[in-house]
Design a protein around this motif. Structure first.
Motif, PDB file in Angstrom:
ATOM      1  N   SER A 405       0.849  -1.194   0.000  1.00 38.27           N
ATOM      2  CA  SER A 405       0.000   0.000   0.000  1.00 38.27           C
ATOM      3  C   SER A 405       0.885   1.244   0.000  1.00 38.27           C
ATOM      4  CB  SER A 405      -0.893   0.003   1.239  1.00 38.27           C
ATOM      5  OG  SER A 405      -0.102   0.138   2.418  1.00 38.27           O
ATOM      6  N   PRO A 406       0.342   2.397  -0.425  1.00 34.15           N
ATOM      7  CA  PRO A 406       1.149   3.632  -0.423  1.00 34.15           C
ATOM      8  C   PRO A 406       1.720   3.970   0.948  1.00 34.15           C
ATOM      9  CG  PRO A 406      -0.839   3.933  -1.734  1.00 34.15           C
ATOM     10  CD  PRO A 406      -0.972   2.596  -1.062  1.00 34.15           C
ATOM     11  N   THR A 407       0.969   3.674   2.005  1.00 32.45           N
ATOM     12  CA  THR A 407       1.468   4.006   3.346  1.00 32.45           C
ATOM     13  C   THR A 407       2.643   3.127   3.755  1.00 32.45           C
ATOM     14  OG1 THR A 407      -0.213   2.532   4.294  1.00 32.45           O
ATOM     15  CG2 THR A 407      -0.757   4.882   4.126  1.00 32.45           C
ATOM     16  N   ASP A 408       2.722   1.920   3.209  1.00 38.78           N
ATOM     17  CA  ASP A 408       3.808   0.994   3.560  1.00 38.78           C
ATOM     18  C   ASP A 408       4.912   0.974   2.511  1.00 38.78           C
ATOM     19  OD1 ASP A 408       2.502   0.217   5.867  1.00 38.78           O
ATOM     20  OD2 ASP A 408       1.421  -1.407   4.876  1.00 38.78           O
ATOM     21  N   PHE A 409       4.818   1.871   1.511  1.00 37.31           N
ATOM     22  CA  PHE A 409       5.741   1.786   0.385  1.00 37.31           C
ATOM     23  C   PHE A 409       7.201   1.902   0.814  1.00 37.31           C
ATOM     24  CE2 PHE A 409       8.404   4.336  -2.490  1.00 37.31           C
ATOM     25  CZ  PHE A 409       8.635   3.371  -3.453  1.00 37.31           C
ATOM     26  N   ASP A 443      10.056   4.029  -7.129  1.00 36.69           N
ATOM     27  CA  ASP A 443      10.373   5.358  -6.579  1.00 36.69           C
ATOM     28  C   ASP A 443       9.848   6.469  -7.494  1.00 36.69           C
ATOM     29  OD1 ASP A 443      11.556   4.735  -4.184  1.00 36.69           O
ATOM     30  OD2 ASP A 443      13.592   4.677  -4.971  1.00 36.69           O
ATOM     31  N   ILE A 444      10.055   6.306  -8.788  1.00 39.10           N
ATOM     32  CA  ILE A 444       9.565   7.321  -9.728  1.00 39.10           C
ATOM     33  C   ILE A 444       8.047   7.436  -9.631  1.00 39.10           C
ATOM     34  CG2 ILE A 444       9.308   7.878 -12.181  1.00 39.10           C
ATOM     35  CD1 ILE A 444      12.067   6.601 -12.633  1.00 39.10           C
ATOM     36  N   HIS A 445       7.395   6.294  -9.520  1.00 36.00           N
ATOM     37  CA  HIS A 445       5.923   6.287  -9.461  1.00 36.00           C
ATOM     38  C   HIS A 445       5.413   6.916  -8.163  1.00 36.00           C
ATOM     39  CE1 HIS A 445       1.802   4.922  -9.962  1.00 36.00           C
ATOM     40  NE2 HIS A 445       1.850   4.357  -8.767  1.00 36.00           N
ATOM     41  N   HIS A 446       6.010   6.549  -7.023  1.00 36.88           N
ATOM     42  CA  HIS A 446       5.494   6.974  -5.726  1.00 36.88           C
ATOM     43  C   HIS A 446       6.062   8.327  -5.274  1.00 36.88           C
ATOM     44  CE1 HIS A 446       3.233   3.370  -4.418  1.00 36.88           C
ATOM     45  NE2 HIS A 446       4.104   2.700  -5.150  1.00 36.88           N
ATOM     46  N   LEU A 447       7.335   8.614  -5.606  1.00 35.37           N
ATOM     47  CA  LEU A 447       8.011   9.780  -5.044  1.00 35.37           C
ATOM     48  C   LEU A 447       8.305  10.870  -6.064  1.00 35.37           C
ATOM     49  CD1 LEU A 447      10.626   7.852  -2.851  1.00 35.37           C
ATOM     50  CD2 LEU A 447       8.358   8.695  -2.157  1.00 35.37           C
ATOM     51  N   GLY A 448       8.331  10.495  -7.339  1.00 36.94           N
ATOM     52  CA  GLY A 448       8.673  11.462  -8.371  1.00 36.94           C
ATOM     53  C   GLY A 448      10.127  11.352  -8.783  1.00 36.94           C
ATOM     54  N   PRO A 449      10.487  11.867  -9.961  1.00 37.65           N
ATOM     55  CA  PRO A 449      11.842  11.684 -10.502  1.00 37.65           C
ATOM     56  C   PRO A 449      12.929  12.472  -9.782  1.00 37.65           C
ATOM     57  CG  PRO A 449      10.540  13.098 -11.939  1.00 37.65           C
ATOM     58  CD  PRO A 449       9.597  12.565 -10.902  1.00 37.65           C
ATOM     59  N   ASP A 450      12.569  13.536  -9.024  1.00 35.09           N
ATOM     60  CA  ASP A 450      13.583  14.382  -8.399  1.00 35.09           C
ATOM     61  C   ASP A 450      13.764  14.122  -6.912  1.00 35.09           C
ATOM     62  OD1 ASP A 450      14.168  15.630 -10.754  1.00 35.09           O
ATOM     63  OD2 ASP A 450      12.882  17.371 -10.387  1.00 35.09           O
TER      64      ASP A 450
END
Length: 739
Positions: A405-409, A443-450
């Motif tokens: 889940s997003p909270t446990d990512f 990481d790119i999907h959940h946090l973004g590329p930067d």
């Protein structure tokens, strides 16, 4: 019969011989055991043998009747039957006494799914007191799913069947549907179906049907991803006739599981389903615990019950239990780990439907919990002993990240990262690459590329690409990461400095020495200013600059920097730290370039001894050290000793790193150079030609190593042409290099 030529030839020889005996064709459902037996029987009949076919119907009385009838057809005297009927002799002994005396027959007992029922007393046939015996003068041929030696006894000849090769699978499909595509496309579909003859037959009949939706091998293969169940027979066949069920791919495995449950192995079906929920890759045996199965299925599992279930699944060839490849050593002992492997088609078929009372979501929850716990145990307490387990765990972790889940990512992502770090320490690059790519995508999907975590993941992926010898891809990724670090974190951030050093290193490996040297000098200056002269990153930067200067021929500067770095690393990190060993190796290499061969050889020998002790004999650092020692010995004129070390290193690199890894190609090149020094011109030329071809394919035609290979080949051809000595003056007892 495609792919079974060897087995068929053996059966033909046994049927034609005089010794007779008991032969058991065994393997999981769908491998073509009955088809092979039928082919053997047909051949024997053409050669004049008396052939009899008996289908096992789970009835010892019926079997007794059938074998008695066969004995009568082979001339059993009525008087001996009367002896049995009157109680003066046992019928089974009378029949086998005659079968032992009369040659030239073949009896096939087909589909013995319940071997214990062959005798009315429940005794295993391996006792040889029942209706299956090895002493006949003809060939008694049994087909069965039970591959246990204990079942059939010491005198039985077991013929275990494996899946067909891709080529043989393709040939089967081409025979069935010749208009469906090329042999290559057929072989690809055969591989996708796991080489299981029953699945190949199912696919072939489908493709040959003019009303089918998919009429080519490629279309059928693509459709399997979304319609697997329909295409291989997910629906239960009408009725309960096992002879019908065994002709449907899915239910041929159900027959085995039903029999195992009847025999008391109540955990077998659940254990197999749970294995099918994991990735189609080997599973560490130690991961399969009673607690895991209890949490997943709700069944109360014990160690004894689980062991028995797995043994029974192995006995029926639904799983195999090979030993994992060696990964390093511990106290001089090879590190291996038990594993459980499902046939790829068994994996797909069994995973279609959960057993009654089993919830798929509950199974996945238990799976994720225990995977996380096992990774933690492996990465925190096992050390080098945990490397083989880490390698086996890797393919099963991406699905865990996909389910989180997003909270446990972040927590789950860190689990994959920690295992990837262990794989990096073990130099297990292929499995590390799988995890690094998965983490970066997430990481790119959940946090973004930067996001800083994304930049770190991109750097880790570039590092493993470099370890795999994919230098240009690594350079492109390092350049992207450096630009992003400078923009997001600033030019003086430690991660930015590390990224700049990484880019410089891979540029050096691509032969772009001036760019690399400038970047390394800039990075060293900034590291000393920002981090201080003793920081590990600073020491790494100084080491990298020294190595690059050596490529320019500035050996004195390189040697001075390597000596300074070695002294500092021994003080800061200790004498056995891998980075310290790297510095010692690099200093020895620079001394070699100086012409100080004896000093270089002595230092290389010390370094190799330490590498083997600290990292094990198969670690890439150890293999590099052994390669360098061999080169130093060659420079000292110890050609045979150098050749033996180069051959050993080449063999190990082909096994550990693969035949196309740049380090492997370096070893092949160095062995060729040493063979030339020994006057083995033909052998050296062949190796140089092979290395050049591989380097052009792997590294590209303009890579510095490729250019070096081209020069080496031209030189040896010129030398050999002048000397006209295309022969082997040095007679070696060791094996020739792998071609």
């Amino acid at each position: 019969m495609h792919g079974r030529d060897s087995e068929l030839a053996d059966l033909h020889r046994l049927a034609a011989g005089r010794d007779g005996g008991l032969v058991v064709i065994c393997g999981t459902g769908g491998l073509g055991k009955t088809t092979l037996a039928a082919q053997a029987a047909q051949q024997a009949e053409k050669k004049g043998r008396a052939v009899f076919w008996v289908r096992w119907q789970d009835d010892a009385t019926r079997l007794a009747h059938d074998l008695t009838r066969i004995a009568q057809e082979l001339g059993l005297a009525e008087s001996r039957l009367h002896d049995a009927q009157s109680g003066r002799a046992a019928l089974v002994d009378v029949v086998w006494e005659h079968l032992a005396a009369v040659p030239g027959w073949v009896i096939v007992l087909d589909n013995v799914d319940t071997p214990r029922n062959l005798d009315s007393g429940g005794e295993l046939p391996g006792s040889y007191r029942g209706w299956v015996r090895p002493e006949g003068a003809g060939l008694f041929l049994v087909t069965t799913r039970d591959s246990a030696r204990d079942t059939w006894g010491p005198q039985a000849r077991l013929v275990p069947l494996e899946s067909l090769s891709a080529g043989a699978s393709g040939a089967v499909l081409c025979d069935a549907a010749p208009a469906a595509g090329t042999t290559e496309e057929a072989a690809a579909l055969g591989g996708r179906l796991g080489g299981l003859p029953l699945a190949l037959d199912t696919a072939g009949r489908y493709l040959a049907n003019p009303t089918s939706r998919y009429r080519t091998f490629t279309a059928y293969q693509h459709a399997l991803d979304t319609e697997f169940g329909d295409l291989v027979g997910a629906e239960h066949p009408q009725g309960t006739d096992p002879e019908i069920a065994r002709r449907v791919v899915r239910h041929t495995f159900d027959l085995s599981l039903t029999q195992l449950h009847t025999d008391g192995y109540t955990l077998a079906r659940s254990a197999l389903f749970f294995l099918a929920l994991l990735a189609p890759a080997p599973v560490p045996r130690a991961f399969l615990t009673p607690a895991l199965l209890t949490d997943a299925t709700g069944q109360s599992a014990t160690t004894a019950g689980l062991d028995a279930a797995l043994a029974a699944l192995h006995q029926y060839s639904l799983i195999s239990t090979p030993t994992a490849p060696t990964t390093g050593t511990s106290d001089g002992q090879a590190l291996t780990v038990g594993q459980v492997v499902l046939h790829p088609l068994v994996h797909e078929v069994i995973g279609l439907t959960a057993p009654p009372g089993t919830d798929r979501t509950t199974c996945h929850t238990a799976l994720d919990t225990h995977l996380t716990r096992t990774v933690y145990d492996t990465t925190t307490s096992d050390g080098r002993a945990g490397w083989p387990t880490a390698r086996l765990l890797a393919p099963h972790l991406p699905a865990l990240l996909h389910r989180t889940s997003p909270t446990d990512f972040t927590t789950t992502r860190n689990v994959l990262d920690s295992l990837a770090n262990t794989l990096r320490d073990a130099a297990i690059a292929a499995e590390e690459h799988l995890l690094r790519q998965c983490v970066l995508d997430a990481d790119i999907h959940h946090l973004g590329p930067d996001h800083p975590d994304t930049l770190s993941s991109r750097s880790n992926l570039a590092a493993v690409l470099r370890a795999l010898g994919r230098h240009q891809e690594a350079a492109d990724l390092y350049q992207q990461t450096l630009s992003d670090y400078e923009r997001v974190l600033g030019p003086d951030h430690p991660n930015t400095l590390t990224s700049r050093g990484n880019l410089a290193t891979v540029l050096r490996e691509l032969g772009r020495y001036q760019e690399a040297a400038d970047l390394h000098q800039q990075t060293l200056t900034d590291c000393e200013r920002v981090l201080g002269p003793d920081h590990p990153h600073t020491l790494t930067s100084r080491n990298n600059l020294a190595t690059t200067l050596g490529e320019f021929g500035r050996h004195q500067e390189a040697a001075d920097l390597h000596q300074q770095t070695l002294t500092d690393r021994e003080r800061v990190l200790g004498p056995d730290h891998p980075h310290t060993l790297t510095s010692r190796n690099n200093l020895a290499t620079t001394l070699h370039e100086f012409g100080r061969y004896q000093e270089a050889a002595d230092l290389h020998q010390q370094t190799l001894t330490d590498y083997e002790r600290v990292l094990g004999p198969d670690h890439p650092g150890t293999l590099t050290s052994r390669n360098n020692l061999a080169s130093a010995l060659r420079a000292l004129g110890c050609y045979q000793e150098a050749a033996d070390l180069h051959q050993q290193t080449l063999t190990d690199r082909e096994r550990v790193q693969g035949p196309d890894h740049p380090d492997t190609l370096t070893s092949r090149n160095n062995l060729a150079i040493t063979l030339r020094a020994l006057g083995c011109y033909q052998e050296a030329a062949d190796l140089h030609q092979q290395t050049l071809t591989d380097r052009e394919r792997v590294l590209g035609p303009d890579h510095p190593d490729t250019l070096s290979s081209r020069n080496n080949l031209a030189s040896i051809l010129n030398t050999a042409a002048r000397s006209q000595r295309w022969r082997w003056p040095w007679r070696r007892t060791r094996s020739s290099p792998a071609r």
